[in-house]
Write an enzyme that holds these catalytic residues in place. Structure first.
Site, mmCIF file in Angstrom:
data_model
loop_
_atom_site.group_PDB
_atom_site.id
_atom_site.type_symbol
_atom_site.label_atom_id
_atom_site.label_comp_id
_atom_site.label_asym_id
_atom_site.label_seq_id
_atom_site.Cartn_x
_atom_site.Cartn_y
_atom_site.Cartn_z
ATOM 1 N N ASP A 1 -2.759 32.098 40.182
ATOM 2 C CA ASP A 1 -2.802 31.154 41.496
ATOM 3 C C ASP A 1 -4.010 30.541 41.740
ATOM 4 O O ASP A 1 -5.088 30.940 41.942
ATOM 5 C CB ASP A 1 -2.442 32.395 42.620
ATOM 6 C CG ASP A 1 -2.788 31.912 43.894
ATOM 7 O OD1 ASP A 1 -2.988 30.571 44.045
ATOM 8 O OD2 ASP A 1 -2.696 32.489 44.814
ATOM 9 N N LYS B 1 -4.245 21.436 49.667
ATOM 10 C CA LYS B 1 -5.842 22.180 49.490
ATOM 11 C C LYS B 1 -6.536 21.057 48.543
ATOM 12 O O LYS B 1 -7.681 21.437 48.360
ATOM 13 C CB LYS B 1 -5.850 23.402 48.722
ATOM 14 C CG LYS B 1 -5.260 24.377 49.778
ATOM 15 C CD LYS B 1 -5.398 25.902 49.330
ATOM 16 C CE LYS B 1 -4.624 26.929 49.964
ATOM 17 N NZ LYS B 1 -4.642 27.165 51.364
HETATM 18 N N1 C6P Z 1 -4.669 30.242 51.743
HETATM 19 C C1 C6P Z 1 -6.264 30.162 53.470
HETATM 20 O O1 C6P Z 1 -6.688 29.819 54.577
HETATM 21 P P1 C6P Z 1 0.331 28.243 50.631
HETATM 22 O O2 C6P Z 1 0.625 28.522 51.952
HETATM 23 O O3 C6P Z 1 1.637 28.285 49.876
HETATM 24 O O4 C6P Z 1 0.087 26.416 50.543
HETATM 25 O O5 C6P Z 1 -0.734 28.711 49.915
HETATM 26 C C2 C6P Z 1 -0.862 30.215 49.905
HETATM 27 C C3 C6P Z 1 -2.212 30.733 49.222
HETATM 28 C C4 C6P Z 1 -1.804 31.356 47.932
HETATM 29 N N2 C6P Z 1 -2.983 31.759 47.328
HETATM 30 C C5 C6P Z 1 -4.442 31.707 47.806
HETATM 31 C C6 C6P Z 1 -5.473 31.839 46.958
HETATM 32 C C7 C6P Z 1 -4.320 30.851 49.019
HETATM 33 O O6 C6P Z 1 -5.632 30.736 49.463
HETATM 34 C C8 C6P Z 1 -3.211 30.623 49.604
HETATM 35 C C9 C6P Z 1 -3.515 29.859 50.893
HETATM 36 C C10 C6P Z 1 -4.911 29.558 52.875
HETATM 37 O O7 C6P Z 1 -7.042 30.958 52.618
HETATM 38 C C11 C6P Z 1 -3.859 29.734 54.046
HETATM 39 S S1 C6P Z 1 -3.430 31.250 54.333
#
Ligand code: C6P
Length: 408
Positions: A202, A228
């Protein structure tokens, strides 16, 4: 050593949102791990797409559809180049990290047998835990957990002990969103492969800071979210080695992902379309490509070096505040500082910071097992990007001191 060569004044001009005020104060945006801000170049790409090109892709013979298709496929090539995938069809454009992980987890339901083992790290975001638990429920596979230590690092000796011939898949983040720990993914990938297990990394939190080379890593799956890394929300990547993507069944059925449909039987389209059912986030994909262009023009080594300076500066200044404890003190970290002040709930600090214009995230950061490990309800998390400054760190520190004085 890489020198900081970023022209921060010029870079900040690219981000219109950084000029706004929040609660009458200049915005200090330190919630970059939740989502990064969007440079004008990416905003312009979005406006241009809807102003001049908007059409559905892969279907129309008309000019707009062909232009949109070309732009979308160009974006896929940019993503391929950025992550150094061998083939363009190994890049599946998804709605983000969560979607990408669910595609793989769903696919492994066709592969795993009862009693097979899959392994997660203790440092994961919920989106890299829950889909695998659902997979275990469906298949009878067993979930093992690589433990962490008090510094927020994985205990690699335990990982090696847990790894066995029964292990079929290991999934771990490259960087922890809650603590900023950079995990030893090279070691994890190499050791898992020796046991015949596949590895999903991830990369959601690594991608804004570290340019991963999927071929060099020899990783089976690597997943990220565009939002991100200066792109829009609702778009991301699943990289998968061709052989794995051929093997896994599709996640969703619908238009675009088929070769031929009859009521008796459907055959699936070739990669990458097999995993891209329905109309995708076309504009998002194109803007994701523009975001990668933007970040690469600045350069990842310079970004990482500058953010590390911010991390060291913020760590030192925050630790000088009485009663403040930082969670996540790994040797290898990205620019994330997760902290609490003794006797104060993180939410209360976050609310006062907001009144002072400082945006941070408070709570469990979708990583409840980490909070459980430290026996805390959550943390205040300041996460930095290349467009932040030391002056903004000073504002954060002064605001935390003020919150402490008000709340204790
Ligand atoms: N973390 C945070 O504030 P999505 O929502 O699918 O774009 O990403 C999910 C996700 C998966 N793995 C990691 C390591 C992440 O940090 C995140 C998203 C954000 O830390 C929002 S919860």
């Amino acid at each position: 050593m890489i020198q900081t060569v970023l022209d921060i004044v010029a870079i900040r001009k690219d981000f219109p949102i950084l000029n706004r005020k929040v609660n009458g104060k200049p915005l200090v945006y330190l919630d970059n791990a939740a989502t990064s801000q969007t440079p004008q170049q990416v905003i312009d790409t979005i406006v241009d797409y809807y102003s001049n090109t908007n059409a559905n892709i892969h279907r129309g013979v008309h000019t707009l559809s062909q232009e949109a298709t070309d732009a979308y496929e160009q974006a896929r090539l940019k993503v391929q180049k950025h992550f150094n995938a061998e083939k363009a069809h190994e890049i599946i454009l998804t709605s983000g990290t969560t979607h990408s992980i669910n595609i793989v987890a769903n696919g492994f339901a066709a592969i795993l047998q009862p009693g097979d083992e899959i392994m997660v790290s203790a440092l994961e975001h919920h989106s890299n835990i829950v889909p695998w638990q659902m997979l275990c429920e469906r298949t009878g596979a067993i979930l093992k957990v690589i433990p962490m230590n008090l510094e927020g690092e994985l205990v690699m000796a335990e990982f090696h002990k847990l790894l066995s011939d029964r292990t079929k898949l290991v999934f771990c983040n490259h960087v922890s969103n809650a603590l900023g720990t950079v995990n030893p993914i090279e070691e994890i990938i190499e050791s898992a492969h020796k046991k015949g297990a596949a590895v999903l990394i991830d990369g959601a939190q690594a991608a804004p800071h570290i340019k991963a080379d999927v071929q060099q890593l020899d990783v089976d799956f690597y997943v990220v979210s565009g939002h991100k890394m200066c792109g829009p929300t609702g778009v991301g990547m699943l990289y998968g080695k061709e052989a794995w993507l051929q093997k896994l069944p599709p996640y969703q059925g619908g238009g675009e992902m088929i070769a031929e449909v009859t009521f008796e039987k459907t055959t699936y389209a070739d990669l990458p379309h097999k995993f891209e059912a329905g109309t995708p986030n076309i504009c998002g994909g194109i803007a994701f490509g523009a975001a990668l262009d933007y970040m690469n023009a600045i350069g990842f080594p310079a970004i990482a070096a500058y953010e590390d300076e911010l991390l060291q500066y913020a760590t030192e200044k925050l630790l000088a505040i009485e009663g403040l404890k930082i969670y996540g003190t790994a040797k290898e970290k990205t620019a994330v500082v997760s902290f609490n002040i003794e006797g104060i709930h993180p939410y209360d600090i976050g609310s006062i910071l907001d009144k002072l214009g400082v945006a941070v995230r408070t709570g469990h950061h979708c990583a409840q097992p980490i909070m459980e490990f430290f026996k805390i309800p959550g943390t205040v998390r300041a996460s930095f990007s290349f467009y932040n400054t030391k002056e903004e760190v000073d504002v954060l520190v002064a605001a935390v001191e003020r919150a402490r004085a008000m709340l204790l």
